[in-house]
Design an enzyme around this catalytic site. Sequence first.
Site, PDB file in Angstrom:
ATOM      1  N   GLY A 239       0.702  -1.331  -0.147  1.00  0.00           N
ATOM      2  CA  GLY A 239      -0.008   0.080  -0.074  1.00  0.00           C
ATOM      3  C   GLY A 239       0.895   1.236   0.064  1.00  0.00           C
ATOM      4  O   GLY A 239       0.287   2.563  -0.127  1.00  0.00           O
ATOM      5  N   GLU A 272       4.417  -6.179   2.108  1.00  0.00           N
ATOM      6  CA  GLU A 272       4.351  -6.784   0.845  1.00  0.00           C
ATOM      7  C   GLU A 272       4.015  -5.673  -0.197  1.00  0.00           C
ATOM      8  O   GLU A 272       3.239  -5.483  -0.811  1.00  0.00           O
ATOM      9  CB  GLU A 272       2.877  -7.589   0.816  1.00  0.00           C
ATOM     10  CG  GLU A 272       2.902  -8.602   1.652  1.00  0.00           C
ATOM     11  CD  GLU A 272       1.294  -9.269   1.839  1.00  0.00           C
ATOM     12  OE1 GLU A 272       1.317 -10.424   2.354  1.00  0.00           O
ATOM     13  OE2 GLU A 272       0.364  -8.567   1.584  1.00  0.00           O
ATOM     14  N   PRO A 273       5.036  -4.829  -0.188  1.00  0.00           N
ATOM     15  CA  PRO A 273       4.949  -3.514  -1.008  1.00  0.00           C
ATOM     16  C   PRO A 273       5.121  -4.125  -2.609  1.00  0.00           C
ATOM     17  O   PRO A 273       5.917  -5.011  -2.866  1.00  0.00           O
ATOM     18  CB  PRO A 273       6.336  -2.844  -0.762  1.00  0.00           C
ATOM     19  CG  PRO A 273       7.242  -3.661  -0.344  1.00  0.00           C
ATOM     20  CD  PRO A 273       6.549  -4.867   0.496  1.00  0.00           C
ATOM     21  N   GLY A 274       4.505  -3.690  -3.470  1.00  0.00           N
ATOM     22  CA  GLY A 274       4.596  -3.932  -4.729  1.00  0.00           C
ATOM     23  C   GLY A 274       4.925  -2.470  -5.670  1.00  0.00           C
ATOM     24  O   GLY A 274       6.086  -2.199  -5.932  1.00  0.00           O
ATOM     25  N   ARG A 275       3.873  -1.449  -5.679  1.00  0.00           N
ATOM     26  CA  ARG A 275       4.107  -0.339  -6.161  1.00  0.00           C
ATOM     27  C   ARG A 275       5.236   0.349  -5.857  1.00  0.00           C
ATOM     28  O   ARG A 275       6.136   0.900  -6.951  1.00  0.00           O
ATOM     29  CB  ARG A 275       2.971   0.518  -6.035  1.00  0.00           C
ATOM     30  CG  ARG A 275       2.564   1.622  -6.713  1.00  0.00           C
ATOM     31  CD  ARG A 275       1.451   2.505  -6.280  1.00  0.00           C
ATOM     32  NE  ARG A 275       0.391   1.858  -5.965  1.00  0.00           N
ATOM     33  CZ  ARG A 275      -0.633   1.864  -6.699  1.00  0.00           C
ATOM     34  NH1 ARG A 275      -0.740   1.924  -8.079  1.00  0.00           N
ATOM     35  NH2 ARG A 275      -1.624   0.945  -6.492  1.00  0.00           N
ATOM     36  N   TYR A 315      -9.283   3.332 -13.441  1.00  0.00           N
ATOM     37  CA  TYR A 315      -9.310   4.179 -12.141  1.00  0.00           C
ATOM     38  C   TYR A 315      -9.250   5.610 -12.267  1.00  0.00           C
ATOM     39  O   TYR A 315      -9.274   6.403 -11.274  1.00  0.00           O
ATOM     40  CB  TYR A 315      -7.965   3.811 -11.023  1.00  0.00           C
ATOM     41  CG  TYR A 315      -7.584   2.244 -10.870  1.00  0.00           C
ATOM     42  CD1 TYR A 315      -8.465   1.567 -10.335  1.00  0.00           C
ATOM     43  CD2 TYR A 315      -6.457   1.918 -11.397  1.00  0.00           C
ATOM     44  CE1 TYR A 315      -8.103   0.075 -10.191  1.00  0.00           C
ATOM     45  CE2 TYR A 315      -6.123   0.393 -11.515  1.00  0.00           C
ATOM     46  CZ  TYR A 315      -6.952  -0.229 -10.660  1.00  0.00           C
ATOM     47  OH  TYR A 315      -6.675  -1.631 -10.524  1.00  0.00           O
ATOM     48  N   CYS A 341     -11.170   0.273 -29.489  1.00  0.00           N
ATOM     49  CA  CYS A 341     -12.672   0.981 -29.683  1.00  0.00           C
ATOM     50  C   CYS A 341     -13.307   1.016 -28.500  1.00  0.00           C
ATOM     51  O   CYS A 341     -14.192   0.209 -28.264  1.00  0.00           O
ATOM     52  CB  CYS A 341     -13.336  -0.044 -30.917  1.00  0.00           C
ATOM     53  SG  CYS A 341     -12.162  -0.684 -32.170  1.00  0.00           S
ATOM     54  N   GLU A 342     -13.003   1.866 -27.723  1.00  0.00           N
ATOM     55  CA  GLU A 342     -13.846   1.972 -26.434  1.00  0.00           C
ATOM     56  C   GLU A 342     -13.434   3.499 -26.149  1.00  0.00           C
ATOM     57  O   GLU A 342     -12.239   4.082 -26.088  1.00  0.00           O
ATOM     58  CB  GLU A 342     -12.990   1.468 -25.364  1.00  0.00           C
ATOM     59  CG  GLU A 342     -13.220  -0.056 -25.260  1.00  0.00           C
ATOM     60  CD  GLU A 342     -14.345  -0.725 -24.810  1.00  0.00           C
ATOM     61  OE1 GLU A 342     -15.039   0.039 -24.075  1.00  0.00           O
ATOM     62  OE2 GLU A 342     -14.550  -1.887 -24.880  1.00  0.00           O
ATOM     63  N   TYR A 370       1.719  -2.640 -12.152  1.00  0.00           N
ATOM     64  CA  TYR A 370       0.266  -2.710 -12.551  1.00  0.00           C
ATOM     65  C   TYR A 370      -0.034  -2.246 -14.029  1.00  0.00           C
ATOM     66  O   TYR A 370      -0.942  -1.688 -14.350  1.00  0.00           O
ATOM     67  CB  TYR A 370      -0.857  -2.161 -11.696  1.00  0.00           C
ATOM     68  CG  TYR A 370      -0.553  -2.631 -10.099  1.00  0.00           C
ATOM     69  CD1 TYR A 370      -0.949  -3.687  -9.780  1.00  0.00           C
ATOM     70  CD2 TYR A 370      -0.051  -1.606  -9.157  1.00  0.00           C
ATOM     71  CE1 TYR A 370      -0.975  -4.363  -8.571  1.00  0.00           C
ATOM     72  CE2 TYR A 370       0.130  -2.202  -7.952  1.00  0.00           C
ATOM     73  CZ  TYR A 370      -0.212  -3.479  -7.593  1.00  0.00           C
ATOM     74  OH  TYR A 370      -0.087  -3.793  -6.536  1.00  0.00           O
TER      75      TYR A 370
HETATM   76  N1  LLP Z   1      -0.628  -7.317  -0.591  1.00  0.00           N
HETATM   77  C1  LLP Z   1      -2.014  -7.484  -0.725  1.00  0.00           C
HETATM   78  C2  LLP Z   1      -2.654  -8.309   0.077  1.00  0.00           C
HETATM   79  C3  LLP Z   1      -2.742  -6.626  -1.754  1.00  0.00           C
HETATM   80  O1  LLP Z   1      -3.833  -7.062  -2.191  1.00  0.00           O
HETATM   81  C4  LLP Z   1      -1.870  -5.914  -2.574  1.00  0.00           C
HETATM   82  C5  LLP Z   1      -2.322  -5.173  -3.732  1.00  0.00           C
HETATM   83  C6  LLP Z   1      -0.477  -5.621  -2.182  1.00  0.00           C
HETATM   84  C7  LLP Z   1       0.013  -6.329  -1.088  1.00  0.00           C
HETATM   85  C8  LLP Z   1       0.388  -4.554  -3.022  1.00  0.00           C
HETATM   86  O2  LLP Z   1       0.131  -3.302  -2.694  1.00  0.00           O
HETATM   87  P1  LLP Z   1       0.858  -1.987  -3.341  1.00  0.00           P
HETATM   88  O3  LLP Z   1       2.206  -2.106  -2.360  1.00  0.00           O
HETATM   89  O4  LLP Z   1       1.315  -2.225  -4.684  1.00  0.00           O
HETATM   90  O5  LLP Z   1      -0.028  -0.951  -2.872  1.00  0.00           O
HETATM   91  N2  LLP Z   1      -4.456  -2.511  -9.840  1.00  0.00           N
HETATM   92  C9  LLP Z   1      -4.253  -1.197  -8.828  1.00  0.00           C
HETATM   93  C10 LLP Z   1      -3.870  -1.810  -7.450  1.00  0.00           C
HETATM   94  C11 LLP Z   1      -4.299  -2.953  -6.756  1.00  0.00           C
HETATM   95  C12 LLP Z   1      -3.856  -3.408  -5.669  1.00  0.00           C
HETATM   96  C13 LLP Z   1      -4.168  -4.678  -5.404  1.00  0.00           C
HETATM   97  N3  LLP Z   1      -3.541  -5.246  -4.076  1.00  0.00           N
HETATM   98  C14 LLP Z   1      -3.486  -0.297  -9.472  1.00  0.00           C
HETATM   99  O6  LLP Z   1      -2.988  -0.394 -10.683  1.00  0.00           O
HETATM  100  O7  LLP Z   1      -3.186   0.737  -8.774  1.00  0.00           O
END
Ligand code: LLP
Length: 429
Positions: A239, A272-275, A315, A341-342, A370
Amino acid sequence: MVFNSSIRYVNRRLTVDQIDIASIIAEVGTPAYIYSRRRIRENFHRLERAFAPLSARLHFSVKANGNLDILRALNEIGAGFDCVSGGEIYRALKAGAKARDIVFAGVGKTRDELVYAITSGVGWINAENLGELDHIDTIAAELGAEPVKVALRLNPEVTAQTHPYMATGHGAAKFGLAADVIRDVLSRPARYPRIDFAGLHMHIGSQLGDMRATLAAVDKLVALIQDYPRIKTINLGGGLPVVYRFDEKTPSPDGLAAALARRLRGYDVLLEPGRAIVADAGLLVAEALYVKRQAGQSFVVVDASMAELIRPALYGAHHEIVVLRQAAGETETTQVVGPVCESADVLGRDRQLPTLEAGDKVALMTAGAYGMTMASNYNARPRPVEVLVDGDRWWVSRRRETFDDLVRYELLTDPQANQKDPLPGPNQC
Ligand code: LLP
């Protein structure tokens, strides 16, 4: 202009590390995802340092970017992985991850996926359904496996300030288990002899600009965990926010880390960082196909679309758009649109851009998270090439899909023989 430590203009050319992006595009074409591996490592280390007061262990959220080279690079510098499907576990293992460094999360894990995860020996399962606990317990018994480490996912009933599609911690969300359900499970753990209830998990949403909701949720989680001294691990999910608009600021993770450290003394903490690890390390390069002046507007139709980057359409997300070659001259208000085509296929509305002509290249910034993972083949568009850059080197990490790739799965079976596709076995989920 400097966007970050890896992406900047040098002599008016947009560069990633030491490489002029135009020189990559001359070889691989557009649309193309380009990532700086150096920046990804740097982001990972920055978070590691920020969360050092918690000794937090970082599990990269594979849903943000599943590219194998990126997973490999993160694995090499000590990341664990947060996977939400059998496919993501497979990817992480292919990238060299040790199964015990994987946490398996998700609101709807199939039985086959659970069998795959448990046979592979994943470190943790973040569970969020009672039926799932039954599955885990039975599967572990059937396989004669060691008790499986489970972190129950709390729905803390806290609403995060983010896009409604990215808020997961409010009571009405499908995610997590209510506190009273968790208490009920933990009061009688003997019901699940093959489960080791060793942790609690939460994730209240993504792109969280305001840490108050996170801390409110953590306070609820801490209140709950105190009654169960055997539970020593807290997984706080992902997050962490990133900057999408150049004039925007996001809070540094240091403040959050300090506030968390005060609350979580004595616990093992997972994140659990992704972004925050991949977003600003990647961009999507597109070429202008046509310029159309119509209804008082200037449309630039580019060869990338909502199929390659769905975030603006899904979004209303903002991705800055910049040109690969800066030149002196006029700017104008431009609608940057894709060919799909949207009507939703708009990548940038009302952008002040240099007057563009067909053949000019633009980059959609902060597209490392993402982007490719949410890309589709809508309108039968082959998914783009992925290129990695590291310092003065670059290489094609995933080739552009071909038309043959688009029909590959349909040509496998002979319609005369009326064959059925075999169901995937546990090792193929
Ligand atoms: N852990 C869990 C349980 C999650 O559901 C998520 C993201 C993460 C970790 C990683 O979150 P982050 O650090 O990346 O914020 N598609 C959307 C984002 C959806 C995220 C879903 N869950 C976008 O493009 O912004």
